[in-house]
Design a protein around this motif. Structure first.
Motif, mmCIF file in Angstrom:
data_model
loop_
_atom_site.group_PDB
_atom_site.id
_atom_site.type_symbol
_atom_site.label_atom_id
_atom_site.label_comp_id
_atom_site.label_asym_id
_atom_site.label_seq_id
_atom_site.Cartn_x
_atom_site.Cartn_y
_atom_site.Cartn_z
ATOM 1 N N MET A 110 0.845 -1.189 0.000
ATOM 2 C CA MET A 110 0.000 0.000 0.000
ATOM 3 C C MET A 110 0.885 1.244 0.000
ATOM 4 N N SER A 111 0.426 2.297 -0.685
ATOM 5 C CA SER A 111 1.207 3.528 -0.716
ATOM 6 C C SER A 111 1.003 4.284 0.595
ATOM 7 N N VAL A 112 1.818 5.300 0.789
ATOM 8 C CA VAL A 112 1.768 6.053 2.037
ATOM 9 C C VAL A 112 0.363 6.574 2.329
ATOM 10 N N ILE A 113 -0.252 7.185 1.339
ATOM 11 C CA ILE A 113 -1.567 7.793 1.585
ATOM 12 C C ILE A 113 -2.626 6.725 1.857
ATOM 13 N N GLU A 114 -2.511 5.588 1.169
ATOM 14 C CA GLU A 114 -3.466 4.489 1.412
ATOM 15 C C GLU A 114 -3.304 3.948 2.825
ATOM 16 N N LEU A 115 -2.033 3.849 3.257
ATOM 17 C CA LEU A 115 -1.775 3.338 4.600
ATOM 18 C C LEU A 115 -2.378 4.245 5.656
ATOM 19 N N ILE A 116 -2.233 5.544 5.439
ATOM 20 C CA ILE A 116 -2.735 6.485 6.444
ATOM 21 C C ILE A 116 -4.268 6.526 6.418
ATOM 22 N N ALA A 117 -4.850 6.342 5.229
ATOM 23 C CA ALA A 117 -6.314 6.394 5.124
ATOM 24 C C ALA A 117 -6.980 5.079 5.539
ATOM 25 N N GLU A 118 -6.178 4.010 5.614
ATOM 26 C CA GLU A 118 -6.735 2.666 5.795
ATOM 27 C C GLU A 118 -7.724 2.557 6.970
ATOM 28 N N CYS A 132 -11.763 10.619 3.333
ATOM 29 C CA CYS A 132 -10.722 9.929 4.094
ATOM 30 C C CYS A 132 -9.336 10.265 3.550
ATOM 31 N N PHE A 133 -9.221 10.247 2.228
ATOM 32 C CA PHE A 133 -7.918 10.569 1.630
ATOM 33 C C PHE A 133 -7.531 12.013 1.887
ATOM 34 N N ASN A 134 -8.534 12.881 1.879
ATOM 35 C CA ASN A 134 -8.298 14.281 2.194
ATOM 36 C C ASN A 134 -7.705 14.433 3.576
ATOM 37 N N LYS A 135 -8.358 13.743 4.506
ATOM 38 C CA LYS A 135 -7.927 13.792 5.898
ATOM 39 C C LYS A 135 -6.512 13.192 6.020
ATOM 40 N N ALA A 136 -6.272 12.121 5.251
ATOM 41 C CA ALA A 136 -4.956 11.484 5.290
ATOM 42 C C ALA A 136 -3.874 12.460 4.821
ATOM 43 N N MET A 140 -0.600 13.891 6.843
ATOM 44 C CA MET A 140 0.788 13.890 6.378
ATOM 45 C C MET A 140 1.472 15.187 6.780
ATOM 46 N N ASP A 141 0.746 16.310 6.677
ATOM 47 C CA ASP A 141 1.318 17.589 7.119
ATOM 48 C C ASP A 141 1.587 17.570 8.610
ATOM 49 N N VAL A 142 0.603 17.022 9.352
ATOM 50 C CA VAL A 142 0.727 17.018 10.811
ATOM 51 C C VAL A 142 1.988 16.283 11.268
ATOM 52 N N VAL A 143 2.259 15.125 10.658
ATOM 53 C CA VAL A 143 3.407 14.339 11.102
ATOM 54 C C VAL A 143 4.688 14.671 10.325
ATOM 55 N N ARG A 147 3.944 16.077 1.060
ATOM 56 C CA ARG A 147 2.815 15.515 0.299
ATOM 57 C C ARG A 147 3.244 14.816 -0.981
ATOM 58 N N ARG A 148 4.452 15.177 -1.466
ATOM 59 C CA ARG A 148 4.903 14.512 -2.693
ATOM 60 C C ARG A 148 5.155 13.019 -2.446
ATOM 61 N N LEU A 149 5.237 12.621 -1.160
ATOM 62 C CA LEU A 149 5.485 11.210 -0.853
ATOM 63 C C LEU A 149 4.201 10.388 -0.810
ATOM 64 N N ALA A 150 3.044 11.033 -1.087
ATOM 65 C CA ALA A 150 1.755 10.363 -0.929
ATOM 66 C C ALA A 150 1.686 9.035 -1.672
ATOM 67 N N ASN A 151 2.287 8.966 -2.857
ATOM 68 C CA ASN A 151 2.124 7.764 -3.665
ATOM 69 C C ASN A 151 3.336 6.848 -3.680
ATOM 70 N N VAL A 152 4.299 7.084 -2.797
ATOM 71 C CA VAL A 152 5.428 6.156 -2.759
ATOM 72 C C VAL A 152 5.104 5.018 -1.796
ATOM 73 N N TYR A 153 5.901 3.969 -1.884
ATOM 74 C CA TYR A 153 5.685 2.800 -1.038
ATOM 75 C C TYR A 153 6.669 2.800 0.138
#
Lengths: 324, 335
Positions: A110-118, A132-136, A140-143, A147-153
């Motif tokens: 799962m990519s970073v954004i998918e993991l956070i939204a899971e 959910c993805f919006n919130k994810a 990402m900003d909070v932690v 954001r460019r890392l959203a789709n990396v694994y």
């Protein structure tokens, strides 16, 4: 004002005589053996101890990720020990955990954004997946994940960033209580400091309550308001962070504190209390004090009778026959 | 005057694969005197272990290359030695202890046999078997293991005990140089304290020179005479323990490392970590390696590689000190 103070000192999580035994070939392994802890809302309780002392088991038992063998766990005063699965699932939105190695706790496909939204998608936290993805993305900003890392694994990321994913996932359901199980132990010091700062900032912002499990004493001192020292399934001493480091009472705590190599050459002459021997087996432990075989102050009574866990000073608890 | 036992001059190590080249060690030089302990400290990927492995010529074959540099051990260049000559040095004159004791112990041999094996290999022509057996008992007792446990297999020992066995093996042939690569990282603090105390006592008794590789500044402070701080394959600061732990001027990276450790004595609200991450070791930039993360970065840092600023034993590789590492008080006087 007084009300606010009462609010602050309110106990969020409490364990009473919590036990977890595992059945093993040689008998019963007493991983956690009658531990009483209280964690105040908005504070951090540090759990410190060496490998095999039961600190991770406590963290997992409190969330009922493994079922306790006895005792009680209360959340906001209500016992959660008998909740059924669906009620417990609701509870876990409030109680989350961050693991030592985030890589082994996340799906590598799962990519970073998918993991956070899971978690948000699974729990239907928001009406649509897009939300959910919006919130994810906000998380990402909070932690502090770009954001460019959203789709990396996750395999493309370093340990520090993976741990940030772990933190974002734990935050995603807006919990009140987070068990941090050695969250910085696998990281280099400079990255470790980044993550510790992040955890402390989040606590301040969101009023989170932490149970911080670690073997690193300088980290635990830095982050905790209170510290519990564990030895072979027992909590041997608990006090406020400052009090514990100033006036350790239990012989094990004393030895543990002097054993830390300090980054200061003036400390070379510091006398180190080297405890003899090694941790004894937690399988079918003998009666009496668990630390007795290694203790320099051990008397006859220590072999015979288990020391009571008593308050020797305000907020300072020790389980030793010869303390105060 | 003590003699130099090991001297590394301008060493470079690269790992080459079909896809890329990793610049692991980029021109480091240091010197170790007899009986002294040098601490090499740095984070993951700084090149600490690569440096140690190149001293023993244990780098993986085919992928690793040493394009430049010299390593002198007692005056002989190790890099020009033949394999059979090296074998007389490895284990006999230079011994190494690794982080994970299980990787250096054979699980199907008793610990006694393993220590004996090292002795037979290096000492057989000089002694009878019975004498060697006696030596095995001696070294085991020396590291605090009862000699009658020599018939046990490694899995019958705990982590701390295994590390003691490995140390016994390393010391069996009385090496002149001991390289310890994170010897206590896998151990609990109280066991770490036992093992460190033991290493220190043995070192003082046997007068062995030692290189202690670690990421823990605490261990360095407690065991080392000299310290070298590594970052991205370079020695960015080095000196005596006093230079590193007491002097006022430091490389910004060293300052960052100290700022990252929560203190046991002083209460700090927030730590001062170093922003960002270690640079990609497959890239080579003209400037200072630390420039992208440095809070004190200047224009020159990005374009030119800094030279060492030297004051007595203290060396700092940073443009900030291009006029020398002067004490701030002296600087005020000058102004």
């Amino acid at each position: 004002m007084i009300l606010a103070e009462q609010e602050e000192s309110r106990i969020l999580v409490e364990t009473e005589n919590l036990k977890k035994y595992f059945k093993v070939a040689g008998g019963q392994l007493h991983a956690v053996d009658g531990v009483n802890l209280r964690i105040r809302r908005g504070k951090t309780l540090g759990i410190v101890g060496e490998s095999g002392c039961g600190k991770s088991t406590i963290g997992r038992t409190i969330l009922r990720l493994i079922e306790p063998s006895g005792g009680d766990i209360r959340y906001e005063g209500k016992s959660i020990i008998n909740l059924n699965n669906s009620a417990m699932r609701e509870m876990r939105k409030k109680m989350q955990i961050i693991f030592q190695d985030p890589y082994s706790s996340i799906n590598p496909r799962m990519s970073v954004i998918e993991l956070i939204a899971e978690f948000m998608i699974v729990n239907r936290q928001y009406a649509t997946k897009a939300q959910c993805f919006n919130k994810a993305a906000q998380l990402m900003d909070v932690v502090g994940l770009a954001r460019r890392l959203a789709n990396v694994y996750p395999h493309e990321l370093d340990g520090g960033r993976r741990q940030r994913i772990g933190i974002a996932r734990a935050l995603s359901l807006e919990p009140e209580f987070i068990v941090c199980d050695e969250p910085v132990s696998a990281l280099d010091v400079s990255i470790q400091a980044q993550i510790l700062n992040l955890l402390m900032d989040l606590q301040k912002e969101k009023g989170l309550t932490y149970m911080f499990i670690t073997h690193n004493l300088s980290v635990v001192k830095h982050i905790s308001s209170e510290i519990a020292v564990m030895y072979l399934g027992k909590c041997v001493e608990k006090a406020t962070s400052a009090q514990l480091f100033e006036e350790p009472k239990h012989p094990y705590t004393k030895a543990l504190l002097t054993a830390i190599p300090e980054p200061d050459i003036a400390m070379r002459k510091k006398e180190i209390i080297v405890i003899k021997g090694e941790v004894t087996s937690p399988i079918n432990p003998k009666p009496g004090c668990r630390f007795a075989p290694r203790c320099d102050y051990c008397q006859e009574i220590c072999w015979r009778e288990e020391p009571a866990y008593k308050e020797v000073k305000e907020q300072h608890f020790v389980a030793c026959h010869f303390s105060g | 005057m003590t003699e130099t036992i090991l001297e590394v001059k301008d060493l470079e190590v690269q790992y080459k694969t079909e896809l890329e080249t990793v610049y692991a060690v980029n021109g480091i030089s240091f010197r170790l005197n007899e009986g002294e302990t040098l601490g090499i400290v740095g984070e993951t990927g700084a090149g600490k272990t690569t440096t140690a492995l190149s001293v023993l010529r244990l780098l993986p074959e085919r992928v690793s290359f040493i394009p430049k540099g010299e390593i002198y051990f007692q005056g002989q260049n190790l890099l020009e030695m033949k394999e059979n000559e090296l074998r007389k040095i490895r284990g006999e004159k230079i011994a190494m202890i690794f982080q994970d004791p299980m990787t250096s112990l054979n699980p199907v041999m008793t610990v006694g046999e393993q220590i004996l094996e090292a002795l037979i290999f290096h000492r057989a022509e000089k002694a009878e078997k019975a004498e060697l057996e006696k030596r095995v008992d001696e070294v085991l007792t020396m590291v605090g293991i009862a000699a009658d446990r020599k018939a046990d297999y490694p899995h019958q020992f705990s982590g701390g005990m295994k590390q003691r066995v490995v140390i016994a093996m390393a010391l069996a042939c009385e090496p002149e140089l001991l390289i310890a690569d994170e010897p206590t990282t896998a151990l609990d603090v109280t066991i770490q304290a036992q093992v460190l105390l033991m290493i220190r006592n043995l070192r003082d008794r046997l007068k062995t020179a030692m290189i202690m590789i670690t990421h823990d500044l605490g261990i360095v402070a407690q065991t080392c005479d000299n310290v070298a701080v590594m970052y991205a394959g370079e020695l960015i600061e080095s000196g005596t323990a006093e230079d590193i732990f007491c002097a006022e001027k430091h490389h910004p990276y060293t300052e960052g490392l100290f700022g990252s450790i929560p203190s046991l004595r002083v209460y700090t609200e927030r730590l001062n970590p170093i922003a960002g991450l270690m640079p990609d070791p497959t890239e080579r930039n003209p400037g200072c390696k630390f420039a992208p993360r440095c809070p004190k970065v200047m224009a020159i840092c990005r374009s030119s590689h800094p030279e060492d600023a030297v004051e007595n034993t203290h060396r700092i590789k940073c443009h900030l000190y291009s006029d020398g590492i002067t004490d701030p008080r002296k600087e005020e006087e000058r102004l």
